[in-house]
Scaffold this motif. Structure first.
Motif, mmCIF file in Angstrom:
data_model
loop_
_atom_site.group_PDB
_atom_site.id
_atom_site.type_symbol
_atom_site.label_atom_id
_atom_site.label_comp_id
_atom_site.label_asym_id
_atom_site.label_seq_id
_atom_site.Cartn_x
_atom_site.Cartn_y
_atom_site.Cartn_z
ATOM 1 N N THR A 163 -18.026 -86.979 59.094
ATOM 2 C CA THR A 163 -16.774 -87.623 58.689
ATOM 3 C C THR A 163 -15.723 -86.581 58.333
ATOM 4 O O THR A 163 -14.571 -86.665 58.786
ATOM 5 C CB THR A 163 -17.024 -88.569 57.509
ATOM 6 N N LEU A 164 -16.112 -85.599 57.540
ATOM 7 C CA LEU A 164 -15.176 -84.533 57.160
ATOM 8 C C LEU A 164 -14.802 -83.662 58.349
ATOM 9 O O LEU A 164 -13.656 -83.210 58.460
ATOM 10 C CB LEU A 164 -15.772 -83.681 56.048
ATOM 11 N N LEU A 165 -15.755 -83.426 59.235
ATOM 12 C CA LEU A 165 -15.468 -82.647 60.433
ATOM 13 C C LEU A 165 -14.407 -83.343 61.293
ATOM 14 O O LEU A 165 -13.483 -82.701 61.796
ATOM 15 C CB LEU A 165 -16.746 -82.416 61.243
ATOM 16 N N ALA A 166 -14.531 -84.654 61.433
ATOM 17 C CA ALA A 166 -13.532 -85.407 62.197
ATOM 18 C C ALA A 166 -12.155 -85.320 61.534
ATOM 19 O O ALA A 166 -11.132 -85.175 62.218
ATOM 20 C CB ALA A 166 -13.965 -86.862 62.350
ATOM 21 N N VAL A 167 -12.104 -85.386 60.204
ATOM 22 C CA VAL A 167 -10.825 -85.258 59.494
ATOM 23 C C VAL A 167 -10.241 -83.860 59.705
ATOM 24 O O VAL A 167 -9.040 -83.710 59.952
ATOM 25 C CB VAL A 167 -10.985 -85.564 57.985
ATOM 26 N N ALA A 168 -11.090 -82.847 59.615
ATOM 27 C CA ALA A 168 -10.615 -81.474 59.799
ATOM 28 C C ALA A 168 -10.061 -81.262 61.204
ATOM 29 O O ALA A 168 -8.994 -80.662 61.381
ATOM 30 C CB ALA A 168 -11.751 -80.490 59.513
ATOM 31 N N TRP A 169 -10.784 -81.759 62.214
ATOM 32 C CA TRP A 169 -10.281 -81.622 63.584
ATOM 33 C C TRP A 169 -9.018 -82.444 63.786
ATOM 34 O O TRP A 169 -8.107 -82.041 64.517
ATOM 35 C CB TRP A 169 -11.352 -81.990 64.608
ATOM 36 N N ALA A 170 -8.935 -83.599 63.131
ATOM 37 C CA ALA A 170 -7.721 -84.420 63.224
ATOM 38 C C ALA A 170 -6.529 -83.664 62.650
ATOM 39 O O ALA A 170 -5.443 -83.655 63.234
ATOM 40 C CB ALA A 170 -7.925 -85.741 62.500
ATOM 41 N N PHE A 171 -6.754 -83.019 61.513
ATOM 42 C CA PHE A 171 -5.679 -82.218 60.917
ATOM 43 C C PHE A 171 -5.248 -81.115 61.884
ATOM 44 O O PHE A 171 -4.068 -80.969 62.192
ATOM 45 C CB PHE A 171 -6.129 -81.610 59.582
ATOM 46 N N ARG A 172 -6.214 -80.380 62.353
ATOM 47 C CA ARG A 172 -5.907 -79.263 63.250
ATOM 48 C C ARG A 172 -5.221 -79.745 64.534
ATOM 49 O O ARG A 172 -4.273 -79.128 65.013
ATOM 50 C CB ARG A 172 -7.194 -78.507 63.575
#
Length: 175
Positions: free
Chosen positions: A55-64
């Motif tokens: 879940t956090l990985l998806a948020v991080a990639w979304a930010f990037r």
């Protein structure tokens, strides 16, 4: 004379408002995408900031992923909507249109994803898929579609801004 004479509050509302809408979209989009194919993010993207939670990985990639397109679209929209002598388009009006662009983009991606899921066939040439498993076919097809459609609707949005300012300018001149 500067190209753009604008209050910071208006500049920030447009640039960061559009980026925020794009970021929120990317977060929601990546949340379901990582559940279709975790490998899309864990194997075929480099590790990101040591994050292992999906879940956090998806948020991080979304930010990037949202920074360049979101801020770029916001900056271009700012200049097209506010620079020069033509009547300016208010920030709320611009910000109300962006969700529609996102909706069209995501609907196209979901339609393609559903087609790939149903047919179990790649939509694009096989070379653009890192592997031919169904989850990766679905996720990569959705991504490629969203990139393409997102670019097209963004260009249409920017064209609308110019046409709208020109239209309002003509109305004011003829009044």
């Amino acid at each position: 004379m500067p190209l753009l004479r604008e209050k910071r509050s208006v500049t920030y509302a447009i640039v960061f408002g559009i980026w925020a809408e794009v970021f929120l979209y990317c977060v929601l989009h990546d949340q379901y995408l990582i559940r279709i194919s975790p490998e899309h993010f864990t194997v075929y993207h480099p590790p990101l900031w040591g994050i292992t939670d999906l879940t956090l990985l998806a948020v991080a990639w979304a930010f990037r992923a949202s920074v360049g397109p979101g801020l770029g679209l916001g900056l271009i929209a700012l200049f097209l909507a506010r620079a020069g002598d033509w009547p300016k388009i208010a920030p709320p009006r611009l910000l109300k249109i962006v969700p529609w662009l996102i909706l069209v983009t995501e609907a196209a991606g979901l339609a393609v994803g559903a087609w790939v899921w149903k047919t179990e066939q790649p939509l694009f040439p096989e070379i653009v898929y890192p592997e031919l498993t169904l989850p990766l076919l679905i996720s990569q097809s959705i991504q490629l579609t969203c990139y393409g459609v997102g670019a097209l609707v963004s260009l249409a949005f920017l064209g609308w801004i110019v046409r709208e300012r020109r239209r309002v300018s003509r109305i004011q001149v003829s009044s």
